[in-house]
Motif scaffolding. Structure first.
Motif, short mmCIF file in Angstrom:
data_model
loop_
_atom_site.label_atom_id
_atom_site.label_comp_id
_atom_site.label_asym_id
_atom_site.label_seq_id
_atom_site.Cartn_x
_atom_site.Cartn_y
_atom_site.Cartn_z
N UNK A 279 0.87 -1.46 -0.02
CA UNK A 279 -0.69 0.06 -0.02
C UNK A 279 0.44 0.90 0.09
N UNK A 280 0.70 2.26 -0.48
CA UNK A 280 1.70 3.17 -1.20
C UNK A 280 1.24 4.14 0.03
N UNK A 281 2.08 4.77 0.70
CA UNK A 281 1.72 5.53 1.98
C UNK A 281 2.14 6.80 2.02
N UNK A 282 3.51 7.18 2.11
CA UNK A 282 4.00 8.41 1.48
C UNK A 282 4.80 8.82 0.17
N UNK A 283 4.78 9.77 0.02
CA UNK A 283 5.43 10.32 -1.02
C UNK A 283 5.95 11.94 -0.45
N UNK A 284 7.18 11.87 -0.46
CA UNK A 284 7.65 12.64 0.52
C UNK A 284 8.24 13.38 -0.38
N UNK A 314 -7.09 3.80 -8.21
CA UNK A 314 -8.13 4.16 -7.28
C UNK A 314 -7.36 5.61 -5.53
N UNK A 315 -8.44 5.07 -5.09
CA UNK A 315 -7.35 5.99 -3.58
C UNK A 315 -6.58 5.53 -3.04
N UNK A 316 -6.68 4.36 -2.71
CA UNK A 316 -6.27 3.57 -1.64
C UNK A 316 -5.06 3.73 -2.84
N UNK A 317 -4.24 4.29 -3.68
CA UNK A 317 -3.26 3.54 -4.23
C UNK A 317 -2.59 5.41 -4.22
#
Ligand SMILES: *Cc1c(COP(=O)(O)O)cnc(C)c1O
Ligand code: SF4
Length: 335
Positions: A279-284, A314-317
Protein backbone atom coordinates in the motif's frame (compact mmCIF):
# COMPACT_ATOMS: atom_id res chain seq x y z
CA UNK A 1 10.05 -26.66 -0.08
CA UNK A 2 9.92 -22.97 0.70
CA UNK A 3 13.69 -22.80 1.01
CA UNK A 4 14.20 -24.14 -2.50
CA UNK A 5 11.75 -21.61 -3.89
CA UNK A 6 13.52 -18.88 -2.06
CA UNK A 7 16.86 -19.76 -3.58
CA UNK A 8 15.41 -19.91 -7.08
CA UNK A 9 13.63 -16.59 -6.76
CA UNK A 10 16.64 -14.72 -5.52
CA UNK A 11 19.06 -16.11 -8.07
CA UNK A 12 21.33 -17.92 -5.68
CA UNK A 13 21.28 -15.44 -2.81
CA UNK A 14 20.45 -17.78 0.05
CA UNK A 15 19.77 -16.81 3.66
CA UNK A 16 22.95 -15.08 4.81
CA UNK A 17 24.12 -14.65 1.21
CA UNK A 18 22.92 -11.09 1.34
CA UNK A 19 25.95 -10.20 3.41
CA UNK A 20 28.22 -11.40 0.62
CA UNK A 21 26.15 -9.35 -1.83
CA UNK A 22 26.56 -6.33 0.42
CA UNK A 23 30.31 -6.83 0.75
CA UNK A 24 30.55 -7.14 -3.03
CA UNK A 25 28.77 -3.81 -3.67
CA UNK A 26 30.34 -1.24 -6.01
CA UNK A 27 32.10 1.37 -3.89
CA UNK A 28 33.59 3.88 -6.28
CA UNK A 29 32.15 6.34 -8.76
CA UNK A 30 34.65 5.42 -11.45
CA UNK A 31 33.89 1.72 -11.15
CA UNK A 32 30.19 2.52 -11.29
CA UNK A 33 30.68 4.60 -14.45
CA UNK A 34 32.76 1.87 -16.03
CA UNK A 35 30.17 -0.81 -15.23
CA UNK A 36 27.31 1.17 -16.74
CA UNK A 37 29.37 2.08 -19.80
CA UNK A 38 29.75 5.80 -19.14
CA UNK A 39 32.88 7.94 -19.19
CA UNK A 40 34.57 8.44 -15.83
CA UNK A 41 34.00 11.64 -13.92
CA UNK A 42 36.33 14.11 -12.28
CA UNK A 43 37.16 12.45 -8.97
CA UNK A 44 37.49 14.15 -5.60
CA UNK A 45 34.39 16.23 -5.06
CA UNK A 46 32.17 13.40 -3.84
CA UNK A 47 34.15 12.65 -0.70
CA UNK A 48 32.19 12.25 2.52
CA UNK A 49 29.25 10.19 1.32
CA UNK A 50 30.85 7.25 -0.38
CA UNK A 51 29.32 5.41 -3.29
CA UNK A 52 27.61 2.14 -2.35
CA UNK A 53 25.66 0.24 -5.00
CA UNK A 54 24.88 -3.48 -4.63
CA UNK A 55 25.23 -5.42 -7.88
CA UNK A 56 21.57 -6.42 -7.85
CA UNK A 57 20.62 -2.73 -7.91
CA UNK A 58 23.27 -2.09 -10.55
CA UNK A 59 21.73 -4.79 -12.75
CA UNK A 60 18.54 -2.68 -12.96
CA UNK A 61 20.40 0.35 -14.36
CA UNK A 62 20.25 0.71 -18.14
CA UNK A 63 23.78 0.77 -19.55
CA UNK A 64 24.99 3.84 -21.42
CA UNK A 65 22.24 6.19 -20.20
CA UNK A 66 23.57 9.07 -18.07
CA UNK A 67 20.02 10.04 -17.08
CA UNK A 68 18.90 6.57 -16.00
CA UNK A 69 16.56 7.14 -13.03
CA UNK A 70 18.32 4.58 -10.86
CA UNK A 71 21.81 5.76 -11.74
CA UNK A 72 20.88 9.33 -10.83
CA UNK A 73 19.98 8.16 -7.33
CA UNK A 74 23.38 6.62 -6.63
CA UNK A 75 26.03 8.36 -8.75
CA UNK A 76 27.61 11.49 -7.24
CA UNK A 77 27.36 14.57 -9.42
CA UNK A 78 29.08 17.96 -9.33
CA UNK A 79 25.72 19.60 -8.55
CA UNK A 80 26.13 18.25 -5.02
CA UNK A 81 28.57 21.08 -4.41
CA UNK A 82 25.85 23.68 -4.93
CA UNK A 83 24.24 24.55 -1.61
CA UNK A 84 21.58 27.22 -2.05
CA UNK A 85 20.05 29.18 0.81
CA UNK A 86 17.69 27.07 2.92
CA UNK A 87 19.64 23.82 2.50
CA UNK A 88 21.65 22.62 5.52
CA UNK A 89 23.07 19.50 7.11
CA UNK A 90 20.29 19.19 9.75
CA UNK A 91 17.18 20.74 8.13
CA UNK A 92 14.81 18.70 10.31
CA UNK A 93 16.31 19.86 13.59
CA UNK A 94 16.66 16.21 14.55
CA UNK A 95 19.28 16.88 17.19
CA UNK A 96 16.54 18.70 19.12
CA UNK A 97 14.10 15.76 18.88
CA UNK A 98 16.53 13.25 20.33
CA UNK A 99 15.96 12.76 24.09
CA UNK A 100 18.71 10.12 24.29
CA UNK A 101 21.29 8.94 21.79
CA UNK A 102 19.82 6.68 19.10
CA UNK A 103 16.19 7.74 19.64
CA UNK A 104 13.99 10.26 17.82
CA UNK A 105 10.76 10.99 19.57
CA UNK A 106 8.77 13.56 17.67
CA UNK A 107 5.26 12.15 17.42
CA UNK A 108 2.84 10.88 20.02
CA UNK A 109 2.61 7.15 20.60
CA UNK A 110 5.51 6.15 18.37
CA UNK A 111 9.21 6.47 18.75
CA UNK A 112 11.93 5.97 16.22
CA UNK A 113 15.05 4.03 17.13
CA UNK A 114 18.12 4.60 15.00
CA UNK A 115 19.09 0.95 14.84
CA UNK A 116 22.17 1.51 12.69
CA UNK A 117 23.88 4.18 10.61
CA UNK A 118 24.61 1.94 7.66
CA UNK A 119 22.54 1.22 4.56
CA UNK A 120 22.38 -1.30 1.75
CA UNK A 121 22.69 1.41 -0.87
CA UNK A 122 23.75 5.06 -0.60
CA UNK A 123 21.19 7.45 -2.00
CA UNK A 124 22.59 10.83 -2.98
CA UNK A 125 19.47 12.71 -1.82
CA UNK A 126 19.55 11.31 1.69
CA UNK A 127 19.65 13.24 4.97
CA UNK A 128 22.14 10.64 6.20
CA UNK A 129 24.86 11.99 3.94
CA UNK A 130 25.94 14.37 6.69
CA UNK A 131 25.93 11.86 9.53
CA UNK A 132 29.18 10.13 10.44
CA UNK A 133 29.35 6.57 9.16
CA UNK A 134 30.00 4.07 11.95
CA UNK A 135 33.43 2.46 11.84
CA UNK A 136 32.19 -0.93 13.02
CA UNK A 137 28.95 -2.88 12.72
CA UNK A 138 26.26 -1.70 15.17
CA UNK A 139 25.80 -3.50 18.46
CA UNK A 140 22.70 -3.78 20.56
CA UNK A 141 24.54 -2.07 23.42
CA UNK A 142 24.57 1.15 21.38
CA UNK A 143 20.76 1.08 21.42
CA UNK A 144 20.56 0.51 25.17
CA UNK A 145 19.77 4.14 26.15
CA UNK A 146 16.98 4.29 23.54
CA UNK A 147 15.51 0.93 24.62
CA UNK A 148 15.60 1.93 28.28
CA UNK A 149 13.84 5.17 27.54
CA UNK A 150 11.11 3.49 25.48
CA UNK A 151 10.71 0.98 28.32
CA UNK A 152 9.89 3.83 30.71
CA UNK A 153 7.46 5.65 28.36
CA UNK A 154 4.17 3.85 28.59
CA UNK A 155 2.59 6.11 25.98
CA UNK A 156 4.78 4.61 23.27
CA UNK A 157 2.77 1.90 21.49
CA UNK A 158 4.93 1.58 18.42
CA UNK A 159 8.67 1.26 17.92
CA UNK A 160 9.95 2.31 14.52
CA UNK A 161 13.29 0.83 13.59
CA UNK A 162 15.03 3.16 11.21
CA UNK A 163 18.52 4.37 10.56
CA UNK A 164 20.34 4.00 8.26
CA UNK A 165 18.67 0.74 7.37
CA UNK A 166 17.73 -1.59 10.23
CA UNK A 167 17.80 -4.59 7.89
CA UNK A 168 21.56 -4.19 7.57
CA UNK A 169 21.57 -5.74 11.05
CA UNK A 170 21.94 -9.49 10.88
CA UNK A 171 19.05 -11.73 11.88
CA UNK A 172 20.66 -12.57 15.23
CA UNK A 173 20.95 -8.93 16.33
CA UNK A 174 17.55 -8.12 14.91
CA UNK A 175 16.01 -11.02 16.77
CA UNK A 176 17.56 -9.81 20.02
CA UNK A 177 16.30 -6.30 19.37
CA UNK A 178 12.77 -7.48 18.57
CA UNK A 179 12.87 -9.65 21.70
CA UNK A 180 13.76 -6.62 23.81
CA UNK A 181 10.96 -4.59 22.25
CA UNK A 182 8.44 -7.39 22.83
CA UNK A 183 9.30 -7.47 26.56
CA UNK A 184 7.91 -3.95 26.93
CA UNK A 185 4.25 -4.63 27.49
CA UNK A 186 3.03 -1.20 26.42
CA UNK A 187 4.65 -1.60 22.99
CA UNK A 188 2.22 -3.18 20.52
CA UNK A 189 3.70 -2.66 17.09
CA UNK A 190 7.10 -2.86 15.48
CA UNK A 191 7.58 -0.92 12.30
CA UNK A 192 10.65 -1.34 10.09
CA UNK A 193 11.62 1.40 7.66
CA UNK A 194 13.88 -0.17 5.06
CA UNK A 195 15.24 0.02 1.53
CA UNK A 196 16.86 -3.42 1.71
CA UNK A 197 14.13 -5.26 -0.25
CA UNK A 198 15.05 -2.90 -3.11
CA UNK A 199 18.81 -2.68 -2.53
CA UNK A 200 19.46 -6.36 -1.79
CA UNK A 201 16.20 -8.31 -2.10
CA UNK A 202 17.92 -11.48 -0.86
CA UNK A 203 17.92 -9.82 2.59
CA UNK A 204 14.30 -10.89 2.99
CA UNK A 205 15.08 -14.50 3.80
CA UNK A 206 13.12 -17.17 5.69
CA UNK A 207 14.73 -16.32 9.05
CA UNK A 208 13.76 -12.66 8.83
CA UNK A 209 10.22 -13.49 7.80
CA UNK A 210 9.92 -16.04 10.59
CA UNK A 211 11.23 -13.64 13.18
CA UNK A 212 8.70 -10.99 12.20
CA UNK A 213 5.91 -13.52 12.16
CA UNK A 214 6.81 -15.03 15.50
CA UNK A 215 6.96 -11.87 17.60
CA UNK A 216 4.10 -10.86 19.87
CA UNK A 217 4.30 -7.40 18.28
CA UNK A 218 2.34 -6.52 15.16
CA UNK A 219 5.01 -6.06 12.48
CA UNK A 220 4.73 -3.48 9.73
CA UNK A 221 7.33 -3.03 6.99
CA UNK A 222 7.64 0.28 5.16
CA UNK A 223 9.74 -0.13 2.04
CA UNK A 224 11.46 2.84 0.41
CA UNK A 225 11.01 2.67 -3.37
CA UNK A 226 11.19 5.56 -5.84
CA UNK A 227 10.85 4.23 -9.37
CA UNK A 228 9.19 1.30 -11.14
CA UNK A 229 12.55 0.28 -12.63
CA UNK A 230 13.69 -0.49 -9.08
CA UNK A 231 11.27 -3.41 -9.03
CA UNK A 232 12.50 -6.57 -10.71
CA UNK A 233 11.44 -10.21 -10.18
CA UNK A 234 13.77 -10.61 -7.18
CA UNK A 235 12.24 -7.53 -5.54
CA UNK A 236 8.74 -8.78 -6.31
CA UNK A 237 9.61 -12.11 -4.69
CA UNK A 238 11.06 -10.41 -1.59
CA UNK A 239 7.91 -8.32 -1.13
CA UNK A 240 5.74 -11.38 -1.70
CA UNK A 241 7.57 -13.29 1.04
CA UNK A 242 6.63 -10.57 3.53
CA UNK A 243 3.03 -10.23 2.40
CA UNK A 244 2.50 -13.99 2.16
CA UNK A 245 3.58 -14.21 5.80
CA UNK A 246 0.77 -11.82 6.72
CA UNK A 247 3.05 -8.84 7.34
CA UNK A 248 1.50 -5.54 6.22
CA UNK A 249 3.82 -3.79 3.76
CA UNK A 250 3.55 -0.07 3.00
CA UNK A 251 5.74 2.03 0.72
CA UNK A 252 7.35 5.41 0.94
CA UNK A 253 8.92 7.35 -1.91
CA UNK A 254 10.77 10.62 -2.26
CA UNK A 255 9.70 12.99 -5.02
CA UNK A 256 12.89 13.51 -7.05
CA UNK A 257 13.52 15.83 -9.97
CA UNK A 258 14.44 14.05 -13.18
CA UNK A 259 13.74 10.67 -11.56
CA UNK A 260 10.06 10.29 -10.72
CA UNK A 261 8.58 13.79 -11.06
CA UNK A 262 6.04 12.93 -13.72
CA UNK A 263 2.57 11.44 -13.45
CA UNK A 264 3.22 8.44 -15.71
CA UNK A 265 6.19 7.22 -13.65
CA UNK A 266 4.41 7.72 -10.33
CA UNK A 267 1.19 6.12 -11.57
CA UNK A 268 3.11 3.09 -12.83
CA UNK A 269 5.01 2.81 -9.54
CA UNK A 270 1.98 3.07 -7.25
CA UNK A 271 -0.25 0.84 -9.33
CA UNK A 272 2.45 -1.80 -9.52
CA UNK A 273 2.98 -1.65 -5.77
CA UNK A 274 -0.74 -2.19 -5.23
CA UNK A 275 -0.62 -5.17 -7.59
CA UNK A 276 2.17 -6.52 -5.38
CA UNK A 277 -0.11 -5.99 -2.32
CA UNK A 278 1.99 -3.09 -1.05
CA UNK A 279 0.00 0.00 0.00
CA UNK A 280 1.52 3.36 -1.05
CA UNK A 281 1.82 5.34 2.19
CA UNK A 282 3.93 8.47 1.80
CA UNK A 283 5.31 10.53 -1.05
CA UNK A 284 7.88 12.74 0.65
CA UNK A 285 8.83 16.21 -0.36
CA UNK A 286 12.65 16.24 -0.34
CA UNK A 287 14.23 17.35 2.94
CA UNK A 288 16.38 20.39 2.21
CA UNK A 289 19.68 18.69 2.91
CA UNK A 290 22.88 20.33 1.73
CA UNK A 291 24.05 18.75 -1.52
CA UNK A 292 20.60 17.63 -2.68
CA UNK A 293 19.13 20.85 -4.13
CA UNK A 294 19.29 19.52 -7.70
CA UNK A 295 16.75 16.83 -6.72
CA UNK A 296 14.14 19.26 -5.42
CA UNK A 297 10.72 19.44 -7.07
CA UNK A 298 8.67 22.58 -6.30
CA UNK A 299 5.72 21.82 -4.01
CA UNK A 300 3.25 23.32 -6.49
CA UNK A 301 4.39 20.79 -9.06
CA UNK A 302 4.12 17.98 -6.50
CA UNK A 303 0.53 19.02 -5.78
CA UNK A 304 -0.35 18.98 -9.46
CA UNK A 305 1.13 15.50 -9.81
CA UNK A 306 -0.91 14.20 -6.87
CA UNK A 307 -4.04 15.76 -8.32
CA UNK A 308 -3.44 14.02 -11.62
CA UNK A 309 -2.82 10.70 -9.85
CA UNK A 310 -6.12 11.08 -7.99
CA UNK A 311 -7.86 11.25 -11.36
CA UNK A 312 -6.11 8.13 -12.62
CA UNK A 313 -5.77 5.67 -9.73
CA UNK A 314 -7.96 4.13 -7.02
CA UNK A 315 -7.91 6.24 -3.86
CA UNK A 316 -5.85 3.70 -1.92
CA UNK A 317 -3.11 3.76 -4.58
CA UNK A 318 -2.32 7.45 -4.08
CA UNK A 319 0.05 8.05 -1.15
CA UNK A 320 -0.08 11.10 1.11
CA UNK A 321 2.15 13.87 -0.13
CA UNK A 322 3.96 15.14 2.97
CA UNK A 323 6.94 17.03 4.24
CA UNK A 324 8.66 17.13 7.58
CA UNK A 325 8.50 20.39 9.46
CA UNK A 326 10.65 20.73 12.58
CA UNK A 327 8.49 21.04 15.67
CA UNK A 328 5.26 19.84 13.98
CA UNK A 329 3.24 17.12 15.75
CA UNK A 330 3.11 14.93 12.63
CA UNK A 331 4.30 14.93 9.05
CA UNK A 332 2.65 17.87 7.33
CA UNK A 333 0.29 17.25 4.42
CA UNK A 334 1.07 19.24 1.28
CA UNK A 335 -2.28 18.59 -0.39
C1 LIG B 1 8.14 9.89 10.02
C2 LIG B 1 8.47 9.69 11.45
C3 LIG B 1 7.67 8.89 12.26
C4 LIG B 1 6.48 8.14 11.73
O1 LIG B 1 5.45 8.96 11.38
P1 LIG B 1 4.10 8.30 10.80
O2 LIG B 1 3.31 9.47 10.36
O3 LIG B 1 3.51 7.53 11.91
O4 LIG B 1 4.51 7.41 9.69
C5 LIG B 1 7.97 8.77 13.59
N1 LIG B 1 9.04 9.42 14.13
C6 LIG B 1 9.83 10.20 13.37
C7 LIG B 1 10.98 10.88 14.02
C8 LIG B 1 9.58 10.36 12.01
O5 LIG B 1 10.39 11.11 11.26
S1 SF4 C 1 18.68 3.67 2.15
FE1 SF4 C 1 17.45 5.26 3.13
S2 SF4 C 1 18.72 5.96 4.85
FE2 SF4 C 1 20.05 4.83 3.44
S3 SF4 C 1 20.96 6.32 2.05
FE3 SF4 C 1 19.11 5.56 1.05
S4 SF4 C 1 17.50 6.98 1.68
FE4 SF4 C 1 19.20 7.25 3.08
Amino acid sequence: MATDNFQDETEGVADGGWQAAWADAVRSASELCRLVGLPDQEPGWAAGWPVLVPRSYLSRIAPGDPSDPLLLQVLPRPEELEIPEGFSSDPLGETAASPVSGMLWKYQGRSLIVATGTCGVHCRFCFRRHFPLPASPPRLSAMEPALERVGRERSIHEIILSGGDPLTLDDGSLSELVGRAAEMLHVRRLRIHTRMPIAIPGRVGPRLVELLRATRLTPIVVVHVNHPAEIDPAVEAALARLVDAGIPVLSQSVLLRGINDNADTLAELFEWLVDLRVVPYYLHQLDRVAGTAHFEVPEARGRRLIEELRGRLPGYAVPRYVREVPGASSKVSLE
